[in-house]
Motif scaffolding. Structure first.
Motif, PDB file in Angstrom:
ATOM      1  N   TYR A 183       0.819  -1.197   0.000  1.00 57.68           N
ATOM      2  CA  TYR A 183       0.000   0.000   0.000  1.00 57.68           C
ATOM      3  C   TYR A 183       0.861   1.260   0.000  1.00 57.68           C
ATOM      4  CZ  TYR A 183      -3.893  -3.096   0.977  1.00 57.68           C
ATOM      5  OH  TYR A 183      -4.831  -4.077   0.887  1.00 57.68           O
ATOM      6  N   SER A 184       0.263   2.353  -0.459  1.00 57.06           N
ATOM      7  CA  SER A 184       0.983   3.623  -0.576  1.00 57.06           C
ATOM      8  C   SER A 184       1.253   4.229   0.796  1.00 57.06           C
ATOM      9  CB  SER A 184       0.155   4.613  -1.408  1.00 57.06           C
ATOM     10  OG  SER A 184      -1.052   4.931  -0.713  1.00 57.06           O
TER      11      SER A 184
ATOM     12  N   MET B 290      -1.964   5.572   2.381  1.00 59.68           N
ATOM     13  CA  MET B 290      -2.788   4.522   2.970  1.00 59.68           C
ATOM     14  C   MET B 290      -2.231   4.064   4.305  1.00 59.68           C
ATOM     15  SD  MET B 290      -3.833   2.063  -0.216  1.00 59.68           S
ATOM     16  CE  MET B 290      -4.890   2.613  -1.555  1.00 59.68           C
TER      17      MET B 290
ATOM     18  N   HIS C   7     -11.471   8.961   2.899  1.00 57.83           N
ATOM     19  CA  HIS C   7     -11.435   8.049   1.747  1.00 57.83           C
ATOM     20  C   HIS C   7     -10.719   8.691   0.560  1.00 57.83           C
ATOM     21  CE1 HIS C   7     -13.131   5.825  -1.739  1.00 57.83           C
ATOM     22  NE2 HIS C   7     -13.020   4.791  -0.929  1.00 57.83           N
ATOM     23  N   HIS C   8     -10.997   9.972   0.306  1.00 56.66           N
ATOM     24  CA  HIS C   8     -10.326  10.661  -0.808  1.00 56.66           C
ATOM     25  C   HIS C   8      -8.822  10.736  -0.581  1.00 56.66           C
ATOM     26  CE1 HIS C   8     -14.388  12.788  -1.670  1.00 56.66           C
ATOM     27  NE2 HIS C   8     -14.264  11.679  -2.370  1.00 56.66           N
TER      28      HIS C   8
ATOM     29  N   HIS D 172      -6.479   7.526  -1.231  1.00 53.99           N
ATOM     30  CA  HIS D 172      -6.031   7.208  -2.590  1.00 53.99           C
ATOM     31  C   HIS D 172      -5.271   8.379  -3.225  1.00 53.99           C
ATOM     32  CE1 HIS D 172      -8.356   3.489  -2.592  1.00 53.99           C
ATOM     33  NE2 HIS D 172      -9.340   4.166  -2.034  1.00 53.99           N
ATOM     34  N   SER D 173      -4.735   9.265  -2.393  1.00 52.85           N
ATOM     35  CA  SER D 173      -4.020  10.435  -2.910  1.00 52.85           C
ATOM     36  C   SER D 173      -2.536  10.346  -2.570  1.00 52.85           C
ATOM     37  CB  SER D 173      -4.606  11.714  -2.305  1.00 52.85           C
ATOM     38  OG  SER D 173      -4.312  11.774  -0.915  1.00 52.85           O
TER      39      SER D 173
ATOM     40  N   PRO E 209     -13.004   5.936 -11.279  1.00 50.05           N
ATOM     41  CA  PRO E 209     -12.196   5.184 -10.300  1.00 50.05           C
ATOM     42  C   PRO E 209     -12.829   3.873  -9.859  1.00 50.05           C
ATOM     43  CG  PRO E 209     -13.381   6.930  -9.185  1.00 50.05           C
ATOM     44  CD  PRO E 209     -13.682   7.088 -10.656  1.00 50.05           C
TER      45      PRO E 209
END
Length: 507
Positions: free
Chosen positions: A137-138, A141, A237-238, A241-242, A491
């Motif tokens: 995961y990023s 995240m 949530h936004h 994924h950023s 998305p």
């Protein structure tokens, strides 16, 4: 004679001669530009290949086939082109056509040198080998998730997973969640039917799914705080994924603030529950939070407040999107296929016929009797691919099918490539629940991942979908206003009109 006259005519007409000369020059310039573009394109791709591959030394000789695309962007252009078209599977099919059916390919995607795996044989090592392949995961995240399943080392993850098995999928837990889910489903459908105007069914099922998970996690407390939690959840949530840029104006910055606010809201719920426990009281309806507070590790230790709050936040994030999309698509697919709709409805009616007159609401035994609906759900998960891939970090040099997977790269487990492969599912684009009458090849159905990191909430997700569809089929009808609406895949997979439809109550 004809040629002589033409030349003579051109000499006698200066304007025509200049036009011909101009066209020749334009064509020459165009040819030079096209040639330069081809040369430049090939050169830049070779530079990018050299940068990521040549520094690997001898390991470069055993890398999988594939290419690294453009510098910086890699193969993102071809990925976006495919997923913004009507056929996203052209992305992986073009790779397979170019480099063979080996099922493992090198590439550069999402900002990382990566290896795509897209067959059961090549996906299995990445899913099962936790020593070499860790969750990928990023940064955003990982930071927003807190100390939960995403960030724990293998030993602690195993202990937490064991602890959470009973609160998430134990018989007592699932039976408790059923009543909460049914309440929300019945109330929401009645509201839709009273509305004279069409609804965007995608967003309505999204709201219902959020209410489901709030009730599951917090019991009766979920109702009183659903609005503030949903508001801050959307910001979180936004940011999830950023890019992790913690500067005002960026989604990640806003997400961190939303997380801090959610922690305060949820900590208050934990405090209230603890106070009730001390006084010997019980909430009107218990939720997973109560089971988490009671659960103990093998050494007798219980979860700290911070751990409970972090778990609720990550379960909100992880358990919302999947059921939302699957609930909508199961309902849509059944209404698009009248014979399947009738078969699924008859199954639900048969369950009611066998129910004792004293019983109120569904029970787990009846959920297990929904054999055809279970096939419809699995077929929906297969064909819609929610999500379409999973990420792994390569922690040590690994080997998949004889190819070297270098340390520091990413592995992209392309589940969509498995689910839409005609070698494992005949006519893969056709919605056909009957294909599940026979067992599928091992490892060819991986919507929830695999190995020790396989999603623990599978049963809860399928429970939500089954309860919703049970009540909808028996009492309501869905009429899409734009049944031919194009599907968008980014998305998330949904009709471009968000499934604008009328919900009508059956007589």
């Amino acid at each position: 004679m004809h040629v002589q006259l033409t030349i003579s005519g051109s000499k006698n007409n200066p304007d025509q001669h200049q036009e011909a000369m101009g066209l020749e020059v334009l064509l020459s310039i165009l040819a030079v530009l096209v040639g330069s573009y081809i040369v430049l394109f090939g050169f830049l791709k070779r530079v990018n290949e050299w940068y990521h591959v040549m520094k690997l030394g001898e390991k470069k000789k055993t890398l999988p086939p594939g290419d690294m695309g453009w510098p910086i962007f890699g193969n993102m252009f071809s990925f976006l082109r495919a997923f913004r078209s009507s056929d996203p599977d052209t992305f992986i099919s073009n790779i397979v056509e170019k480099y063979g059916k080996g099922g493992v390919y090198k590439t550069y995607l999402f900002g990382n040198p990566s290896v795509i795996v897209c067959t059961p044989e090549t996906c299995r090592p990445a899913l099962m080998d936790d020593e070499r392949f860790a969750l990928g995961y990023s940064t955003s995240m990982s930071r927003l998730a807190g100390r939960t399943f995403l960030n724990l080392p293998k030993s602690e993850h195993r202990g937490l997973r064991k602890l959470m098995t009973s609160p998430m999928i134990g018989h007592e837990a699932l039976a408790m969640y059923m009543e909460n889910i049914e309440d929300v489903a019945i109330t929401s459908m009645e509201e839709w039917a009273k509305n004279d105007k069409p609804v965007e069914f995608f967003y309505e099922t999204r709201k219902v799914s959020f209410k489901f998970i709030m009730r599951i996690l917090l019991g009766s407390s979920g109702d009183s705080i659903i609005e503030p939690v949903e508001k801050h959840y959307n910001d979180l949530h936004h940011g999830f994924h950023s890019t992790a840029i913690n500067i005002p104006g960026f989604p990640f910055y806003k997400a961190l603030k939303a997380r801090n606010t959610l922690v305060k809201i949820l900590q208050k719920v934990v405090d209230e529950r603890k106070a009730m426990q001390k006084s010997g009281q019980q909430p009107a309806k218990r939720g997973m939070i109560d089971l988490m507070m009671e659960a103990e590790f093998e050494n007798g230790k219980k979860l700290e407040d911070e751990e409970i709050v972090d778990l609720i936040i990550i379960l909100l994030l992880g358990a919302h999107d999947g059921p939302t999309h699957a609930t909508m698509w199961v309902t849509v697919f059944l209404h698009q296929h009248p014979q399947m709709l009738q078969k699924a409805k008859e199954e639900q009616e048969e369950i009611l016929k066998k129910r004792p007159s004293t019983q109120k609401g569904l029970n787990l035994k009846e959920i297990k009797q929904m054999e055809y609906l279970a096939k419809v759900i699995d077929e929906t998960l297969r064909i819609m691919n929610l999500p379409f891939l999973d990420f792994r970090d390569v922690k040590a040099d690994a080997n998949i099918k004889g190819y070297t997977i270098p340390k520091g790269w990413k592995v992209l487990i392309w589940s969509r490539g498995v689910h839409m492969n005609p070698e494992y599912f005949s006519s893969p684009k056709e919605f056909n629940p009957s294909r599940w009458d026979n067992p599928v090849e091992a490892g060819s159905f991986i919507p929830f991942g695999g190995g020790s990191r396989r999603c623990l909430g599978i049963d809860v997700a399928k429970l939500e979908i089954s309860i919703f569809v049970h009540h909808f089929l028996l009492n309501y009808k869905l009429e899409q206003l734009n049944p031919g609406s194009p599907i968008v895949y980014l998305p998330t997979t949904r009709p471009s009109d968000n499934c604008l439809a009328r919900v009508t109550k059956l007589k």
